[in-house]
Design an enzyme around this catalytic site. Structure first.
Site, mmCIF file in Angstrom:
data_model
loop_
_atom_site.group_PDB
_atom_site.id
_atom_site.type_symbol
_atom_site.label_atom_id
_atom_site.label_comp_id
_atom_site.label_asym_id
_atom_site.label_seq_id
_atom_site.Cartn_x
_atom_site.Cartn_y
_atom_site.Cartn_z
ATOM 1 N N ILE A 47 41.478 99.655 22.753
ATOM 2 C CA ILE A 47 40.226 99.094 22.574
ATOM 3 C C ILE A 47 39.974 99.325 20.903
ATOM 4 O O ILE A 47 40.158 98.213 20.127
ATOM 5 C CB ILE A 47 39.066 99.701 22.952
ATOM 6 C CG1 ILE A 47 38.997 99.430 24.579
ATOM 7 C CG2 ILE A 47 37.803 99.174 22.617
ATOM 8 C CD1 ILE A 47 38.154 100.402 25.579
ATOM 9 N N CYS A 48 39.907 100.565 20.406
ATOM 10 C CA CYS A 48 39.572 100.775 19.106
ATOM 11 C C CYS A 48 40.930 100.979 18.476
ATOM 12 O O CYS A 48 40.691 100.827 17.001
ATOM 13 C CB CYS A 48 38.934 102.329 19.147
ATOM 14 S SG CYS A 48 37.369 102.326 19.861
ATOM 15 N N VAL A 49 41.976 100.811 18.807
ATOM 16 C CA VAL A 49 43.287 100.552 18.075
ATOM 17 C C VAL A 49 43.598 98.958 18.083
ATOM 18 O O VAL A 49 43.749 98.378 16.982
ATOM 19 C CB VAL A 49 44.349 101.350 18.454
ATOM 20 C CG1 VAL A 49 45.566 101.226 17.756
ATOM 21 C CG2 VAL A 49 44.022 102.886 18.279
#
Length: 217
Positions: free
Chosen positions: A118-120
């Site tokens: 998600i955040c990467v």
């Protein structure tokens, strides 16, 4: 597909900028792709290596009031530095973060964070589409499952991202042991965070500094 090869494709500290994303308690509690202790160790090592080589590092969290502050292991490396707190899940949609990266003038964007899927993945895929040269440090990142982490890596590779581990990055930045400017600082990081390699180095130093016995007895 554009292949990443040739000497010019290797990472250089003077061209690199590091973004550390959401190394926070909430994300760590559901980290299942790696040993959480290893990720804390590796992300801290990555931060220290960046500092040793003078690589600008942007720290960012998501809703830290609820998700917790960035691990002190990381923020202690950069005392007093602002952590950019976001509402966007996708870091690359946050203008403050992107402006901070652009202000460095660097072109080799290096990213690690929680969670990989998600955040990467989101900022990596967007930045690649905008023409950035993006490298993901996989062992300073982690996902909610082994599958989530591995599928995210496959997805980012398909989008054109480069994958490395923190120790591989450190070696690429160092490149030549004749370059002594940062060698001592790098060695300190290896001793603290590279497990067997660091302990073996300490052992080597012990043996080199130990007088040879005068007799077999």
């Amino acid at each position: 597909m554009t292949f990443r090869n040739g000497l010019a494709s290797l990472l250089r500290p003077e061209d690199s900028v590091l973004v550390l994303i959401d190394h926070q308690p909430y994300q760590l509690t559901n980290l299942n792709s790696h040993d959480p202790q290893a990720v804390v160790n590796n992300s801290t090592a990555l931060a220290k290596v960046a500092k040793a080589f003078g690589v600008p590092t942007i720290l960012t969290s998501v809703i830290a009031e609820r998700g917790g502050l960035i691990f002190p292991h990381i923020t202690d490396v950069f005392p007093g530095q602002e952590v950019i707190d976001r509402t966007f899940i996708n870091t690359w949609e946050d203008k403050k973060v992107v402006d901070a990266v652009k202000a460095t003038g660097r072109k080799q964007l290096i990213i690690a964070g929680l969670w990989t899927e998600i955040c990467v993945a989101m900022p990596v895929i967007q930045a690649l589409g905008e023409g950035w040269d993006v490298t993901v440090i996989t062992d300073a990142s982690g996902g909610t499952s082994v599958e989530a982490h591995e599928v995210a890596i496959q997805r980012m590779i398909a989008a054109g991202a480069n994958m490395m581990t923190w120790l591989a990055l450190a070696s690429e930045w160092q490149r030549d042991w004749a370059r002594t400017e940062h060698a001592a600082e790098l060695t300190d990081v290896l001793k603290q965070h590279a497990a067997g390699s660091g302990i073996a180095f300490l052992w080597e130093q012990q043996l080199l500094n130990t007088p040879v016995p005068g007799s077999a007895g």
